[in-house]
Design an enzyme around this catalytic site. Sequence first.
Site, short mmCIF file in Angstrom:
data_model
loop_
_atom_site.label_atom_id
_atom_site.label_comp_id
_atom_site.label_asym_id
_atom_site.label_seq_id
_atom_site.Cartn_x
_atom_site.Cartn_y
_atom_site.Cartn_z
N LYS A 53 0.83 -1.20 0.00
CA LYS A 53 0.00 0.00 0.00
C LYS A 53 0.87 1.26 0.00
O LYS A 53 0.59 2.22 -0.72
CB LYS A 53 -0.93 -0.02 1.21
CG LYS A 53 -2.02 -1.09 1.10
CD LYS A 53 -2.70 -1.36 2.42
CE LYS A 53 -3.70 -2.50 2.29
NZ LYS A 53 -4.29 -2.92 3.57
N GLN A 97 -4.61 -1.43 9.70
CA GLN A 97 -4.41 -2.77 9.15
C GLN A 97 -4.97 -3.83 10.09
O GLN A 97 -4.66 -3.87 11.27
CB GLN A 97 -2.91 -3.02 8.91
CG GLN A 97 -2.59 -4.35 8.28
CD GLN A 97 -3.17 -4.50 6.89
OE1 GLN A 97 -3.15 -3.57 6.09
NE2 GLN A 97 -3.71 -5.67 6.58
N ASP A 120 -11.37 2.77 3.91
CA ASP A 120 -11.63 1.33 3.81
C ASP A 120 -13.12 1.04 3.64
O ASP A 120 -13.50 -0.05 3.23
CB ASP A 120 -11.12 0.61 5.07
CG ASP A 120 -9.87 -0.22 4.79
OD1 ASP A 120 -9.57 -0.47 3.61
OD2 ASP A 120 -9.20 -0.63 5.75
#
Length: 295
Positions: A53, A97, A120
């Site tokens: 990422k 994460q 997200d």
Amino acid sequence: MAQIIDGKAIAQSIHSEIAKDVSDLITNHAQVPGLAVVIVGERKDSQVYVRMKRKACAEVGIKSIDIDLPGDASEKMVLETVLNLNANPQVHGILVQLPLPSHINEERILTAISMEKDVDGFHPLNIGKLAMKGREPMFVPCTPKGCIELLQRSGISVSGKRAVVVGRSNIVGLPVALLLIKLDATVSIVHTRTPDPKNIIREADIIIAAAGQANMIKADWIKPGAAVIDVGTNAVDDPSRKSGYRLVGDVAFEEAKSVAGWISPVPGGVGPMTIAMLLRNTVDSAKRACVEMWC
């Protein structure tokens, strides 16, 4: 033979579009999109995902704000980190994460992320708006959004089609089913308690496989000419590989490609799209912030 949907190539095309948007934001508004990536602990798989990422951010000009916390970090410390990022105007997206260490309540942390920075797409209010007719979420979860992009950029019409989603997780199955409904597909969800899944799946014009079960969907489960998007990423033993394993999807690819009209491979299908959609959500957030500040 099916047309192979090349997720890498499509994602690279999207990266180019995003890089142009970032350049425009910087040139015209002095606005650099910022993505904060928070990782707690040193899980190897999480470290790999986070590196990917961060690398993708660098490629398109997004500023990656890296926050690495120790595995024994308290829930309070992680929560305070998120709240500080919420208040930072240089941060347009926050990604924590997962999975988090077992002593930390994931729901509490994810809910603390500002809805305006929830790139997200997991905030309950964003998912709730996704489920409501006539409402639009600020962000759509990245993997489901990537699945729809793969269909649309491959010229596959969704409206009026029968779609079957295999799996009902909050991360993929449920939101991708909601997206398909918004696009006027007739949607069925197959899960662990579904009787006779084979015959239900075989009725589908579009299959989204997200069950997490290696090679579950065989060629005779697929309607000839159907579009198959394989989200599954499963490690199976392979002594011929240095790692001792290889990654396969939920669809038995080699046999399925002789029946399907379109099919995405694993790896190289949905995976690159997930990161591309994360970048897209971050830039969209920066654009929104720019409008709100009249920049």
